[in-house]
Design a protein around this motif. Structure first.
Motif, mmCIF file in Angstrom:
data_model
loop_
_atom_site.group_PDB
_atom_site.id
_atom_site.type_symbol
_atom_site.label_atom_id
_atom_site.label_comp_id
_atom_site.label_asym_id
_atom_site.label_seq_id
_atom_site.Cartn_x
_atom_site.Cartn_y
_atom_site.Cartn_z
ATOM 1 N N TYR A 1 0.655 6.832 6.413
ATOM 2 C CA TYR A 1 1.521 5.655 6.372
ATOM 3 C C TYR A 1 2.862 6.040 5.773
ATOM 4 O O TYR A 1 2.920 6.763 4.783
ATOM 5 N N SER B 1 2.305 16.591 1.803
ATOM 6 C CA SER B 1 2.446 17.477 0.645
ATOM 7 C C SER B 1 1.062 17.954 0.221
ATOM 8 O O SER B 1 0.056 17.531 0.785
ATOM 9 N N ASN C 1 1.418 5.916 -4.421
ATOM 10 C CA ASN C 1 1.454 5.177 -3.141
ATOM 11 C C ASN C 1 2.041 3.781 -3.355
ATOM 12 O O ASN C 1 1.959 3.215 -4.440
ATOM 13 N N PRO C 2 2.651 3.232 -2.325
ATOM 14 C CA PRO C 2 3.361 1.968 -2.511
ATOM 15 C C PRO C 2 2.467 0.745 -2.697
ATOM 16 O O PRO C 2 2.853 -0.197 -3.369
ATOM 17 N N MET C 3 1.277 0.748 -2.085
ATOM 18 C CA MET C 3 0.448 -0.465 -2.149
ATOM 19 C C MET C 3 -0.816 -0.179 -2.950
ATOM 20 O O MET C 3 -1.799 0.315 -2.399
ATOM 21 N N GLY D 1 -4.341 12.178 3.523
ATOM 22 C CA GLY D 1 -5.339 12.462 2.486
ATOM 23 C C GLY D 1 -4.898 12.192 1.063
ATOM 24 O O GLY D 1 -5.731 12.210 0.159
ATOM 25 N N LEU E 1 3.796 15.135 10.065
ATOM 26 C CA LEU E 1 3.526 14.461 11.350
ATOM 27 C C LEU E 1 4.752 13.872 12.019
ATOM 28 O O LEU E 1 4.687 13.485 13.182
ATOM 29 N N ILE F 1 -6.243 -6.210 0.985
ATOM 30 C CA ILE F 1 -5.649 -5.387 -0.085
ATOM 31 C C ILE F 1 -6.680 -4.347 -0.550
ATOM 32 O O ILE F 1 -7.804 -4.706 -0.905
ATOM 33 N N VAL F 2 -6.296 -3.075 -0.541
ATOM 34 C CA VAL F 2 -7.260 -2.017 -0.847
ATOM 35 C C VAL F 2 -7.267 -1.728 -2.351
ATOM 36 O O VAL F 2 -6.213 -1.526 -2.962
ATOM 37 N N ILE G 1 -6.661 2.627 10.537
ATOM 38 C CA ILE G 1 -6.659 1.483 9.631
ATOM 39 C C ILE G 1 -5.564 0.506 10.031
ATOM 40 O O ILE G 1 -4.411 0.898 10.191
ATOM 41 N N GLN G 2 -5.932 -0.731 10.218
ATOM 42 C CA GLN G 2 -4.918 -1.788 10.321
ATOM 43 C C GLN G 2 -4.989 -2.585 9.007
ATOM 44 O O GLN G 2 -5.274 -2.004 7.972
ATOM 45 N N GLY G 3 -4.751 -3.876 9.031
ATOM 46 C CA GLY G 3 -4.806 -4.633 7.780
ATOM 47 C C GLY G 3 -4.343 -6.056 8.013
ATOM 48 O O GLY G 3 -4.160 -6.484 9.169
ATOM 49 N N PHE H 1 5.220 -4.801 -4.755
ATOM 50 C CA PHE H 1 3.954 -5.132 -4.090
ATOM 51 C C PHE H 1 3.268 -6.276 -4.851
ATOM 52 O O PHE H 1 2.733 -7.213 -4.251
HETATM 53 N N1 NAP Z 1 -2.970 0.047 0.452
HETATM 54 C C1 NAP Z 1 -3.396 -1.147 0.898
HETATM 55 O O1 NAP Z 1 -3.643 -2.088 0.118
HETATM 56 C C2 NAP Z 1 -3.641 -1.356 2.389
HETATM 57 C C3 NAP Z 1 -4.223 -2.566 2.813
HETATM 58 C C4 NAP Z 1 -4.484 -2.765 4.162
HETATM 59 C C5 NAP Z 1 -4.139 -1.792 5.079
HETATM 60 N N2 NAP Z 1 -3.545 -0.649 4.654
HETATM 61 C C6 NAP Z 1 -3.174 0.341 5.686
HETATM 62 O O2 NAP Z 1 -3.882 1.554 5.485
HETATM 63 C C7 NAP Z 1 -3.113 2.640 5.998
HETATM 64 C C8 NAP Z 1 -3.000 3.700 4.922
HETATM 65 O O3 NAP Z 1 -2.275 3.136 3.821
HETATM 66 P P1 NAP Z 1 -2.315 3.696 2.340
HETATM 67 O O4 NAP Z 1 -1.946 2.570 1.436
HETATM 68 O O5 NAP Z 1 -3.567 4.459 2.097
HETATM 69 O O6 NAP Z 1 -1.065 4.706 2.423
HETATM 70 P P2 NAP Z 1 -0.470 5.635 1.298
HETATM 71 O O7 NAP Z 1 -1.281 5.507 0.067
HETATM 72 O O8 NAP Z 1 0.991 5.361 1.227
HETATM 73 O O9 NAP Z 1 -0.703 7.110 1.886
HETATM 74 C C9 NAP Z 1 0.002 7.565 2.969
HETATM 75 C C10 NAP Z 1 -0.460 8.961 3.374
HETATM 76 O O10 NAP Z 1 0.272 9.287 4.542
HETATM 77 C C11 NAP Z 1 0.865 10.560 4.359
HETATM 78 N N3 NAP Z 1 2.126 10.661 5.074
HETATM 79 C C12 NAP Z 1 3.219 9.878 4.973
HETATM 80 N N4 NAP Z 1 4.194 10.335 5.780
HETATM 81 C C13 NAP Z 1 3.707 11.438 6.397
HETATM 82 C C14 NAP Z 1 4.242 12.360 7.339
HETATM 83 N N5 NAP Z 1 5.494 12.243 7.815
HETATM 84 N N6 NAP Z 1 3.463 13.377 7.755
HETATM 85 C C15 NAP Z 1 2.215 13.522 7.293
HETATM 86 N N7 NAP Z 1 1.635 12.679 6.403
HETATM 87 C C16 NAP Z 1 2.393 11.650 5.963
HETATM 88 C C17 NAP Z 1 1.109 10.678 2.865
HETATM 89 O O11 NAP Z 1 1.254 12.047 2.576
HETATM 90 P P3 NAP Z 1 1.912 12.657 1.241
HETATM 91 O O12 NAP Z 1 1.525 11.770 0.104
HETATM 92 O O13 NAP Z 1 1.311 14.004 1.165
HETATM 93 O O14 NAP Z 1 3.388 12.676 1.484
HETATM 94 C C18 NAP Z 1 -0.183 10.049 2.339
HETATM 95 O O15 NAP Z 1 -1.207 11.002 2.339
HETATM 96 C C19 NAP Z 1 -1.758 2.043 6.402
HETATM 97 O O16 NAP Z 1 -1.760 1.782 7.783
HETATM 98 C C20 NAP Z 1 -1.704 0.752 5.635
HETATM 99 O O17 NAP Z 1 -0.859 -0.203 6.238
HETATM 100 C C21 NAP Z 1 -3.310 -0.389 3.335
#
Ligand code: NAP
Length: 351
Positions: A76, A37, A176-178, A11, A52, A168-169, A113-115, A303
């Motif tokens: 992620y 968190s 977040n990293p991306m 979330g 998790l 790319i989102v 979600i994949q990508g 990134f």
């Molecule tokens: N961002 C992009 O551009 C993009 C594009 C295509 C696909 N995707 C895919 O979309 C999916 C989500 O990506 P995102 O960019 O939204 O990720 P993100 O912004 O990095 O967010 C990751 C989330 O996962 C939680 N998390 C990480 N480790 C955890 C753990 N051990 N236990 C419980 N929660 C945990 C984090 O929690 P905390 O912050 O509370 O630690 C955060 O809420 C991924 O599969 C990614 O590959 C992303």
């Protein structure tokens, strides 16, 4: 009719946060949201923290999530080694699903979600347009692991799965990293502050490649649609804004929006040079009354180095989702970027 009950996993992420907000706005869902968190935003969703990677996820859940009907999985965790990346992300999904299916006896669907990495986007060239049916790559990939796990685990059970593949989102979140919109907005403002043109920092070839992106709103709508659609049972759908563009077309428009001059591209490593602007950004947060986020909370420069050096066309075909009944991919990526920049400004994250 009983109200549907959603659990958004991840979330705080760019996907999870914006999906949580969207599902709450629809008033059609009771929304639960989990992250590792505490949440860094206000929401009417019920928050439950879950770590998790731990073995005791079922215990952490207690009975709070017994009424969940739909899981939206967007957690992620980043790892440098691709095998570790696969293992760690596979485990997050497994731990969650094995626990929730015991608790939530009316579970109907697990969406995840994949990508672009499903097509090998992270490896360099891949065939375009990319279709959901394209063959896998031989390299380790947590998307494949998660999909295989869901296919296997759902067999003979009441719940099904759906995968949504954005590119790319584009949206607002922090830490977040991306996150490309944050990166472009912060980069533009740093250039402006220094009185230097905002140059595209990648290669000339990448400046001219055809690419696509996915706004958080259309992504949330797609997940909401897929959760309800019979045609989405055990299926994969590409989801983007529906248009393709070249950075050379959008970059000058970004400059206009931020009021900063744009010059010819010049390739340099953002990762190497931009972290040095940390102090300047800290001064800008005071000067412009911004939220005091440190530069490295807002942007992961590596990134940008990757995205702005993709030298071949990189885009997905989205007609499978359209044929199945999802009609929101209307194609306005410039509009999505500008709307996201406005939101960053309104939230006092950028000047
Ligand atoms: N961002 C992009 O551009 C993009 C594009 C295509 C696909 N995707 C895919 O979309 C999916 C989500 O990506 P995102 O960019 O939204 O990720 P993100 O912004 O990095 O967010 C990751 C989330 O996962 C939680 N998390 C990480 N480790 C955890 C753990 N051990 N236990 C419980 N929660 C945990 C984090 O929690 P905390 O912050 O509370 O630690 C955060 O809420 C991924 O599969 C990614 O590959 C992303």
């Amino acid at each position: 009719m009983t109200r549907k009950s959603a659990l958004v996993v991840g979330g705080n992420g760019i996907v999870g946060k914006n999906l949580t907000q969207y599902l709450c706005e629809t008033n059609e869902w009771e929304v639960f949201v989990t992250s590792r968190s505490g949440l860094h935003y206000e929401t009417s969703a019920h928050f439950i923290p879950l770590a998790l990677s731990a073995a005791n996820v079922e215990e952490q859940m207690g009975d709070t999530l017994n009424g969940i009907t739909h899981v939206f999985f967007a957690a992620y965790t980043e790892r440098q080694d691709p095998y570790e990346q696969s293992e760690a992300n596979g485990r997050l999904m497994k731990n969650l699903v094995l626990a929730i299916q015991k608790k939530a006896t009316n579970l109907q669907r697990v969406l995840f979600i994949q990508g672009g990495k499903a097509y090998g986007a992270h490896l360099g060239y891949y065939k375009t347009p990319a279709y959901e049916s394209d063959p896998r790559t031989i390299t380790p990939n947590f998307y494949y692991d998660q999909e295989d796990f869901l296919r296997e685990e759902s067999r003979g059970r009441k719940w099904s799965w759906t995968s949504i593949r954005p590119d790319i989102v584009i949206g607002v979140t922090i830490g977040n990293p991306m996150n490309l919109a944050n990166l472009i907005a912060v980069y533009a403002n740093l250039c402006k502050e220094e009185g230097i043109p905002m140059r595209f920092p990648g290669s000339q070839q990448a400046y001219q490649a055809l690419v696509n992106v996915t706004g958080v709103k259309v992504l949330a709508k797609a997940m909401d649609w897929a959760a309800n659609a019979g045609q989405a049972v055990d299926e994969i759908f590409n989801v983007t804004n529906g248009d393709v563009f070249r950075w050379s077309q959008l970059w000058p428009r970004f400059g206009e929006y931020f009021g900063v001059e744009v010059a010819e591209p010049q390739r340099f490593s953002l990762q190497e040079y931009m972290p040095g602007k940390k102090q300047l950004w800290a001064q800008m947060t005071v000067k412009y009354g911004l939220k005091p986020y440190e530069l490295d909370r807002l942007v992961q420069w590596g990134f940008g180095d990757f995205i702005f050096n993709v030298e071949s066309d990189a885009f997905q075909d989205v007609n499978k989702a359209r044929r199945a009944g999802f009609h929101e991919m209307n194609g306005d990526s410039l509009g999505v970027f500008l709307e996201t920049f406005r939101q960053l400004k309104a939230e006092k994250i950028i000047p």
